[in-house]
Motif scaffolding. Structure first.
Motif, PDB file in Angstrom:
ATOM      1  N   PRO A  46       0.814  -1.219   0.000  1.00  0.00           N
ATOM      2  CA  PRO A  46       0.000   0.000   0.000  1.00  0.00           C
ATOM      3  C   PRO A  46       0.850   1.274   0.000  1.00  0.00           C
ATOM      4  CG  PRO A  46      -0.815  -1.577   1.614  1.00  0.00           C
ATOM      5  CD  PRO A  46       0.497  -2.105   1.123  1.00  0.00           C
ATOM      6  N   ARG A  47       0.316   2.284  -0.631  1.00  0.00           N
ATOM      7  CA  ARG A  47       1.025   3.576  -0.701  1.00  0.00           C
ATOM      8  C   ARG A  47       1.342   4.107   0.687  1.00  0.00           C
ATOM      9  NH1 ARG A  47       2.081   6.334  -5.558  1.00  0.00           N
ATOM     10  NH2 ARG A  47       2.269   7.876  -3.972  1.00  0.00           N
ATOM     11  N   VAL A  48       0.420   3.948   1.641  1.00  0.00           N
ATOM     12  CA  VAL A  48       0.664   4.454   2.992  1.00  0.00           C
ATOM     13  C   VAL A  48       1.788   3.700   3.697  1.00  0.00           C
ATOM     14  CG1 VAL A  48      -1.688   5.318   3.285  1.00  0.00           C
ATOM     15  CG2 VAL A  48      -1.106   3.042   4.107  1.00  0.00           C
ATOM     16  N   LYS A  49       2.163   2.544   3.185  1.00  0.00           N
ATOM     17  CA  LYS A  49       3.283   1.764   3.737  1.00  0.00           C
ATOM     18  C   LYS A  49       4.562   2.005   2.937  1.00  0.00           C
ATOM     19  CE  LYS A  49       0.439  -0.750   6.356  1.00  0.00           C
ATOM     20  NZ  LYS A  49       0.361  -0.766   7.763  1.00  0.00           N
ATOM     21  N   GLY A  50       4.532   2.988   2.027  1.00  0.00           N
ATOM     22  CA  GLY A  50       5.706   3.332   1.248  1.00  0.00           C
ATOM     23  C   GLY A  50       5.755   2.701  -0.127  1.00  0.00           C
ATOM     24  N   GLY A  51       4.709   1.996  -0.518  1.00  0.00           N
ATOM     25  CA  GLY A  51       4.690   1.331  -1.819  1.00  0.00           C
ATOM     26  C   GLY A  51       4.698   2.327  -2.968  1.00  0.00           C
ATOM     27  N   PRO A  52       5.553   2.109  -3.954  1.00  0.00           N
ATOM     28  CA  PRO A  52       5.636   3.032  -5.090  1.00  0.00           C
ATOM     29  C   PRO A  52       4.508   2.815  -6.095  1.00  0.00           C
ATOM     30  CG  PRO A  52       7.173   1.228  -5.404  1.00  0.00           C
ATOM     31  CD  PRO A  52       6.548   1.033  -4.051  1.00  0.00           C
ATOM     32  N   SER A  53       4.268   3.810  -6.912  1.00  0.00           N
ATOM     33  CA  SER A  53       3.296   3.691  -8.009  1.00  0.00           C
ATOM     34  C   SER A  53       4.014   3.168  -9.244  1.00  0.00           C
ATOM     35  CB  SER A  53       2.638   5.043  -8.308  1.00  0.00           C
ATOM     36  OG  SER A  53       1.680   5.333  -7.339  1.00  0.00           O
ATOM     37  N   TRP A  54       4.540   1.982  -9.132  1.00  0.00           N
ATOM     38  CA  TRP A  54       5.231   1.313 -10.228  1.00  0.00           C
ATOM     39  C   TRP A  54       4.368   0.153 -10.679  1.00  0.00           C
ATOM     40  CZ3 TRP A  54      10.670   0.334  -7.661  1.00  0.00           C
ATOM     41  CH2 TRP A  54      11.302   1.554  -7.447  1.00  0.00           C
ATOM     42  N   LEU A  55       4.451  -0.177 -11.942  1.00  0.00           N
ATOM     43  CA  LEU A  55       3.708  -1.329 -12.458  1.00  0.00           C
ATOM     44  C   LEU A  55       4.030  -2.595 -11.668  1.00  0.00           C
ATOM     45  CD1 LEU A  55       3.837  -0.798 -16.316  1.00  0.00           C
ATOM     46  CD2 LEU A  55       1.801  -0.836 -14.867  1.00  0.00           C
ATOM     47  N   GLU A  56       5.253  -2.715 -11.201  1.00  0.00           N
ATOM     48  CA  GLU A  56       5.657  -3.894 -10.441  1.00  0.00           C
ATOM     49  C   GLU A  56       4.943  -3.989  -9.089  1.00  0.00           C
ATOM     50  OE1 GLU A  56       9.056  -2.706 -13.118  1.00  0.00           O
ATOM     51  OE2 GLU A  56       7.771  -1.640 -11.703  1.00  0.00           O
ATOM     52  N   ASN A  57       4.384  -2.889  -8.625  1.00  0.00           N
ATOM     53  CA  ASN A  57       3.672  -2.874  -7.346  1.00  0.00           C
ATOM     54  C   ASN A  57       2.158  -2.899  -7.544  1.00  0.00           C
ATOM     55  OD1 ASN A  57       3.502  -2.752  -4.496  1.00  0.00           O
ATOM     56  ND2 ASN A  57       3.135  -0.560  -4.577  1.00  0.00           N
ATOM     57  N   GLU A  58       1.705  -3.093  -8.750  1.00  0.00           N
ATOM     58  CA  GLU A  58       0.268  -3.051  -9.031  1.00  0.00           C
ATOM     59  C   GLU A  58      -0.222  -4.395  -9.543  1.00  0.00           C
ATOM     60  OE1 GLU A  58      -0.057   0.200 -11.755  1.00  0.00           O
ATOM     61  OE2 GLU A  58       0.362   1.679 -10.210  1.00  0.00           O
ATOM     62  N   VAL A  59      -1.362  -4.816  -9.019  1.00  0.00           N
ATOM     63  CA  VAL A  59      -2.050  -6.008  -9.491  1.00  0.00           C
ATOM     64  C   VAL A  59      -3.496  -5.615  -9.777  1.00  0.00           C
ATOM     65  CG1 VAL A  59      -0.574  -7.669  -8.273  1.00  0.00           C
ATOM     66  CG2 VAL A  59      -2.608  -6.763  -7.134  1.00  0.00           C
ATOM     67  N   ALA A  60      -4.169  -6.440 -10.556  1.00  0.00           N
ATOM     68  CA  ALA A  60      -5.570  -6.169 -10.866  1.00  0.00           C
ATOM     69  C   ALA A  60      -6.461  -6.848  -9.827  1.00  0.00           C
ATOM     70  CB  ALA A  60      -5.911  -6.674 -12.263  1.00  0.00           C
ATOM     71  N   ALA A  61      -7.345  -6.068  -9.244  1.00  0.00           N
ATOM     72  CA  ALA A  61      -8.277  -6.588  -8.250  1.00  0.00           C
ATOM     73  C   ALA A  61      -9.670  -6.034  -8.538  1.00  0.00           C
ATOM     74  CB  ALA A  61      -7.837  -6.181  -6.847  1.00  0.00           C
ATOM     75  N   CYS A  62     -10.669  -6.773  -8.126  1.00  0.00           N
ATOM     76  CA  CYS A  62     -12.032  -6.254  -8.259  1.00  0.00           C
ATOM     77  C   CYS A  62     -12.223  -5.150  -7.219  1.00  0.00           C
ATOM     78  CB  CYS A  62     -13.055  -7.375  -8.095  1.00  0.00           C
ATOM     79  SG  CYS A  62     -13.144  -8.081  -6.430  1.00  0.00           S
ATOM     80  N   ARG A  63     -13.247  -4.337  -7.401  1.00  0.00           N
ATOM     81  CA  ARG A  63     -13.502  -3.231  -6.464  1.00  0.00           C
ATOM     82  C   ARG A  63     -13.757  -3.733  -5.053  1.00  0.00           C
ATOM     83  NH1 ARG A  63     -16.924   0.403 -10.343  1.00  0.00           N
ATOM     84  NH2 ARG A  63     -15.197   1.611 -11.171  1.00  0.00           N
ATOM     85  N   ARG A  64     -14.487  -4.847  -4.962  1.00  0.00           N
ATOM     86  CA  ARG A  64     -14.803  -5.379  -3.636  1.00  0.00           C
ATOM     87  C   ARG A  64     -13.515  -5.701  -2.876  1.00  0.00           C
ATOM     88  NH1 ARG A  64     -17.397 -11.204  -3.383  1.00  0.00           N
ATOM     89  NH2 ARG A  64     -15.284 -11.672  -4.051  1.00  0.00           N
TER      90      ARG A  64
END
Length: 128
Positions: A46-64
């Motif tokens: 999570p961004r609040v835990k220092g996670g960057p906005s990099w593609l490597e830090n992103e996965v696809a999830a449903c809204r729920r």
């Protein structure tokens, strides 16, 4: 924060890259994406835990899943999803953690994310 190779992509282009990489189902609950279940970008660290906005830090999830997960770490949310008997893509989560670790080593920085990620990877390895 650093930039990624996908840093200049628009939101829909970023999502297309993520879906091509990880598949067209929510990594947490395995629901297929479609008109009624649109994919959202979920930051593994999570961004609040220092996670960057990099593609490597992103996965696809449903809204729920994205909404209910909030700021929980990936290992804690994985355990919750399994408790709910959802078909979590454990392999995709592990690969994403490894991909992010490699990106941080390659690009440097991300001191907060690096420490948090190391803990998550250790916990992930113990549970599998």
């Amino acid at each position: 924060m650093g930039s990624s190779p996908g840093g200049q992509l628009g939101r829909s282009d970023r999502m297309a890259v993520i879906l091509a990489r990880d598949g067209d189902r929510c990594v947490w609950c395995d629901r297929p994406f479609g008109r009624l279940v649109p994919p959202t970008t979920d930051h593994l660290i999570p961004r609040v835990k220092g996670g960057p906005s990099w593609l490597e830090n992103e996965v696809a999830a449903c809204r729920r899943c994205n909404g209910q997960r909030g700021h929980l770490g990936p290992v804690d949310w994985l355990a919750e999803c399994e408790r709910r008997c959802w078909a979590v893509h454990v392999t995709a989560i592990g690969a994403a953690l490894d991909r992010l670790a490699a990106a941080i080593v390659e690009r440097g920085g991300q001191r907060r994310a690096r420490q948090y990620l190391q803990t998550q990877r250790r916990r992930f390895a113990r549970r599998t």
